[in-house]
Design an enzyme around this catalytic site. Structure first.
Site, PDB file in Angstrom:
ATOM      1  N   ARG A  83      61.549  50.401  64.193  1.00 25.32           N
ATOM      2  CA  ARG A  83      60.740  49.497  63.396  1.00 25.32           C
ATOM      3  C   ARG A  83      60.218  48.376  64.290  1.00 25.32           C
ATOM      4  O   ARG A  83      60.864  47.977  65.253  1.00 25.32           O
ATOM      5  CB  ARG A  83      61.563  48.916  62.244  1.00 25.32           C
ATOM      6  N   ASP A 161      61.502  63.670  52.398  1.00 28.33           N
ATOM      7  CA  ASP A 161      61.341  63.564  50.940  1.00 28.33           C
ATOM      8  C   ASP A 161      60.258  64.493  50.403  1.00 28.33           C
ATOM      9  O   ASP A 161      60.202  64.751  49.205  1.00 28.33           O
ATOM     10  CB  ASP A 161      60.976  62.132  50.541  1.00 28.33           C
ATOM     11  N   ARG A 205      63.323  58.849  47.231  1.00 25.79           N
ATOM     12  CA  ARG A 205      63.173  57.588  46.495  1.00 25.79           C
ATOM     13  C   ARG A 205      62.204  57.723  45.324  1.00 25.79           C
ATOM     14  O   ARG A 205      62.477  57.254  44.225  1.00 25.79           O
ATOM     15  CB  ARG A 205      62.689  56.490  47.443  1.00 25.79           C
ATOM     16  N   ARG A 287      83.889  64.344  40.993  1.00 24.54           N
ATOM     17  CA  ARG A 287      83.876  63.957  42.401  1.00 24.54           C
ATOM     18  C   ARG A 287      82.429  63.701  42.817  1.00 24.54           C
ATOM     19  O   ARG A 287      81.521  64.432  42.414  1.00 24.54           O
ATOM     20  CB  ARG A 287      84.481  65.048  43.274  1.00 24.54           C
ATOM     21  N   ASN A 527      57.629  91.936  55.051  1.00 23.32           N
ATOM     22  CA  ASN A 527      56.497  91.088  54.654  1.00 23.32           C
ATOM     23  C   ASN A 527      55.173  91.855  54.687  1.00 23.32           C
ATOM     24  O   ASN A 527      54.161  91.352  55.184  1.00 23.32           O
ATOM     25  CB  ASN A 527      56.392  89.850  55.562  1.00 23.32           C
ATOM     26  N   ARG A 561      66.848  84.498  83.968  1.00 17.92           N
ATOM     27  CA  ARG A 561      66.861  85.720  83.155  1.00 17.92           C
ATOM     28  C   ARG A 561      65.658  85.778  82.219  1.00 17.92           C
ATOM     29  O   ARG A 561      65.197  84.769  81.692  1.00 17.92           O
ATOM     30  CB  ARG A 561      68.153  85.776  82.344  1.00 17.92           C
TER      31      ARG A 561
END
Length: 761
Positions: A83, A161, A205, A287, A527, A561
């Site tokens: 920030r 989110d 949120r 819980r 698919n 490799r």
């Protein structure tokens, strides 16, 4: 390119990550840096977010190819985030302009949330004004001011989110969902052992995506999301639902709450508040598990590698080709296509959700999330209800059958089919062992409680078989359908299941028993199903491949490799291609593009040059049907012979592990969406008394259905390959971001573009 002047020559492009970190940011950073280098531009990392822009100095660092090596599989952000209070002030913005101009940067790819992007646009708007001040004060030269008169800006949203309005998925959301589902699956076993209620708090949120999707994927009982606060009296409704669940045999109860959930008065609904209600009204001690920042941590999922790679590739390309009039955009995704959204419009639409919630405008809050969000809210209510509807006389009898190879997600699909079918007024019966089981009469009724626990299970409880009846067996198949008294058939499986339905429709004149509604749901890791861009199971298989190849790459850390990893998928290259992008492979061989001797010679030469330049690992991914002659073993022998003592080569046939394990969160929720569409189609056909046969899927416009009789219009029945697959133009992206020796003219590279006009799904 090919030795000529590259499009980005003389261009310097900055990349910055800010705000909360999200898995997949590193894939975007890597793609931006390497795409810029391939186009001849100079990429710079602005480290530690906006603080790096304000402070400058060593925090603005020129990047080369090796600067982003090894970060694709890492969580967080390798260039840091922090920030910066100074960036919110005019003096901080002015310092940022000065530092970027002095480094020759006037094009910026910004990865972060809406606050980060809003700050970026403010910097863009004030750039000319601050530039003039800096020139007047003598802090930059007039030439610098003239050369960098405007800031070009592209944004990529990194937010677990998944809260940006206008894009399907933001970077990190899929990985966060993986963390949540891993926790739910683990908690459910201990909850069942003790007959206990668990309350799990997840992030979000103002967006309930993580809560809602984890509740569906985890087979949970109740969910609280910010966009739809529960009605007054929710305490009684929740407790009654949990009580009924226990009475009907559920040993565990799972409640998911988003951190931003409130009641309709705006008061927070916290995990503790829910716990107190349950303790008071049900007399038990729940819980609480608050998952917190574990949702941000760990390796990114396969999706959060390949999609952010495409986003970064597109953002870099757009910025390098931008002119002075280019408007700022957010590079997002819709239905697996890249879309470009006007930056501030998208940010303002996202921030409008806060106003909707404050004003109690729940309809607009839900609408902002797209049509599928509302659909899944409704579907969850049905799936989570603990008691089946009362059966009615004369209910249509619908058989559920699997066909073809195993696909992770078949069990969540069957569970959804049973519950949604019973809720629609059907009698649901399970057919065990595919079509051979149907012809042998292996049929059993499926009740509401029979499918509890199937949401998280891999495999297929009903069983599946690749063996299918041919035309000579159709008399027996017809008799079996009549004896089972089936009024409709729901086929959840791959190409073989579709093929049976296709042939049954053609033979209806000869076999009256085939005059029933038939609906096919795509479930195969190949698919390759018509009318469906992603079938159930392929996301799990891709995540399995990514995990295995990550480990294979680690095993090569002490040697020099080349690995040749072979994936499944038959003749469809999707699984191989996305595995290559997700793991940073240098080469990929697909059936669709084939393998030639000339190509192998060129590929081997590049491989040798890479090892001579210091490369320690070279990864090649091969689709299992890429060539009948250039097998994984023969490729290894060619590379080993030509490489001499420079490096050794090992094959890695991933095999049937791709079909195993618990289905991914996407495959669980994807199965629910597709089956919901299938049940709707069955309702329509049965209500209209039509013996139609359709297959359902998801395409660019959302959920679709097509008549099974038209299957040949969508897929080549000989190769079993859909025509013009959406991912077909992505192969070159593998080389752009993984092979520094890649050479191709810019105009030949794929321009990843979609439309921003359709509703987000």
């Amino acid at each position: 390119m090919n030795g000529g002047k590259k499009a980005g020559t003389g261009v310097r492009i900055g990349i910055l990550t800010s705000g909360g970190d999200a898995q997949g940011m590193n894939a975007t950073v890597r793609a931006v840096v390497r795409t810029a280098l391939q186009m001849g531009a100079e990429p710079y990392a602005v480290r530690e977010g906006w603080r790096g822009a304000v402070e400058g100095g060593d925090l603005i660092q020129k990047m080369d190819w090796g600067s982003v090596s090894g970060i694709l599989s890492s969580g967080g952000t390798a260039i840091g985030t922090a920030r910066s209070d100074a960036f919110r002030e005019r003096h901080g913005l002015k310092a940022a302009v000065k530092n970027m101009v002095q480094n020759g940067i006037d094009r910026l790819v910004v990865i972060g949330g809406d606050g980060t992007l809003m700050g970026a646009d403010e910097l863009r708007e004030m750039w000319p004004e601050l530039l003039a001040e800096l020139a007047a004060d003598g802090e930059i030269t007039p030439e610098q001011a003239e050369t960098h008169e405007k800031l070009r800006l592209a944004g990529v949203v990194g937010s677990i989110d998944n809260d940006l309005v206008g894009t399907d998925m933001t970077i990190g959301a899929d990985s966060a969902l993986h963390r949540i589902i891993t926790a739910i699956d683990a908690i459910s076993s201990t909850a069942a052992s003790h007959q206990r209620t668990f309350i799990i708090e997840v992030m979000g949120r103002r967006c309930g995506y993580l809560a809602l999707m984890s509740a569906i994927a985890g087979g949970c009982d109740y969910v609280f999301v910010p966009e739809l606060p529960p009605e007054e009296g929710w305490e009684d409704a929740m407790c009654e639902k949990l009580r009924l669940g226990r009475e009907n045999g559920r040993r565990e109860s799972m409640v998911i709450v988003s951190e931003g959930a409130t009641d309709r008065a705006g008061e927070p609904i916290t995990a503790q508040r829910i716990s107190d209600v349950i303790a008071e009204r049900l007399g038990e001690e729940p819980r609480i598990t608050a998952l917190g920042h574990v949702q941000r941590g760990g390796k990114p999922s396969a999706y959060d590698r390949w999609m952010p790679t495409l986003l970064g590739y597109t953002a870099a390309r757009d910025m390098i080709l931008a002119d002075a009039n280019t408007e700022p955009t957010i590079i997002g995704t819709r239905n697996n296509r890249i879309v470009r959204l006007p930056m501030m419009e998208a940010v303002q639409n996202t921030r409008a959700v806060k106003t909707y919630l404050k004003d109690g405008n729940w309809e607009e809050a839900i609408n902002s999330r797209g049509s599928s969000y509302r659909e899944m809210l409704n579907v969850f209510e049905t799936l989570s209800y603990p008691v089946a509807p009362e059966p009615q006389p004369g209910q249509p009898r619908v058989g559920i059958i699997h066909a073809g190879g195993l696909a992770p997600g078949m069990n969540p699909a069957a569970r959804a089919a049973v519950k949604l079918g019973l809720d629609s007024g059907f009698e649901m019966v399970g057919i065990e062992g595919g079509f051979p089981g149907l012809m042998a009469g292996k049929i059993r009724p499926l009740q509401w409680t029979d499918v509890e626990g199937w949401a998280e299970d891999g495999g297929a409880v009903l069983g599946t078989r690749r063996t299918i009846p041919d035309v000579d067996d159709f008399y027996s198949l017809g008799r079996a359908i009549e004896e089972a008294k089936l009024d409709a058939l729901l086929i959840i499986g791959g190409y073989n299941g579709y093929k049976v339905a296709y042939e049954m429709v053609k033979e209806r004149d000869r076999y009256p028993a085939f005059h029933i509604p038939i609906v096919c749901v795509p479930a195969t890791i190949d698919n390759n199903m018509p009318g469906c861009e992603l079938s159930i199971g392929v996301d799990t298989a891709l995540n399995n491949n990514t995990e295995v190849i990550d480990r294979i790459k680690q095993s090569a850390s002490a040697s020099r490799r080349c690995f040749v990893a072979e994936t499944m998928g038959r003749k469809n290259g999707y699984l191989a291609l996305m595995s290559a992008i997700s793991t940073g492979a240098e080469q990929v061989y697909l059936y669709e593009t084939g393998i030639t001797l000339a190509q192998l010679a060129a590929d081997t030469a590049r491989m040798i040059a890479a090892f001579e330049a210091g490369r320690r690992l070279y990864l090649v991914v091969r689709n299992e049907k890429a060539s009948d002659y250039y097998t994984a073993d023969s490729l290894c022998q060619i590379f080993e012979e030509e490489g001499g003592n420079l490096f050794d080569v090992r094959p890695a046939i991933i095999g049937h592990s791709q079909q195993g394990g618990s289905p991914s969160p996407f495959d669980r929720t994807h199965a629910v969406r597709l089956v919901s569409k299938a049940i709707s189609e069955l309702q329509r056909l049965l209500q209209d008394n039509k013996p139609g046969a359709v297959h359902v899927g998801v395409e660019a416009g959302g959920l679709v259905s097509y008549p099974i009789s038209h299957m040949a219009e969508l897929i080549d029945l000989k190769t079993r390959l859909p025509y013009d697959p959406w991912w077909g133009g992505l192969k070159d992206v593998v080389y752009v971001v993984s092979d520094p020796m890649f050479e191709k003219e810019l105009q030949d590279l794929p321009m990843l573009a979609g439309t921003a006009d359709d509703d987000a799904e």
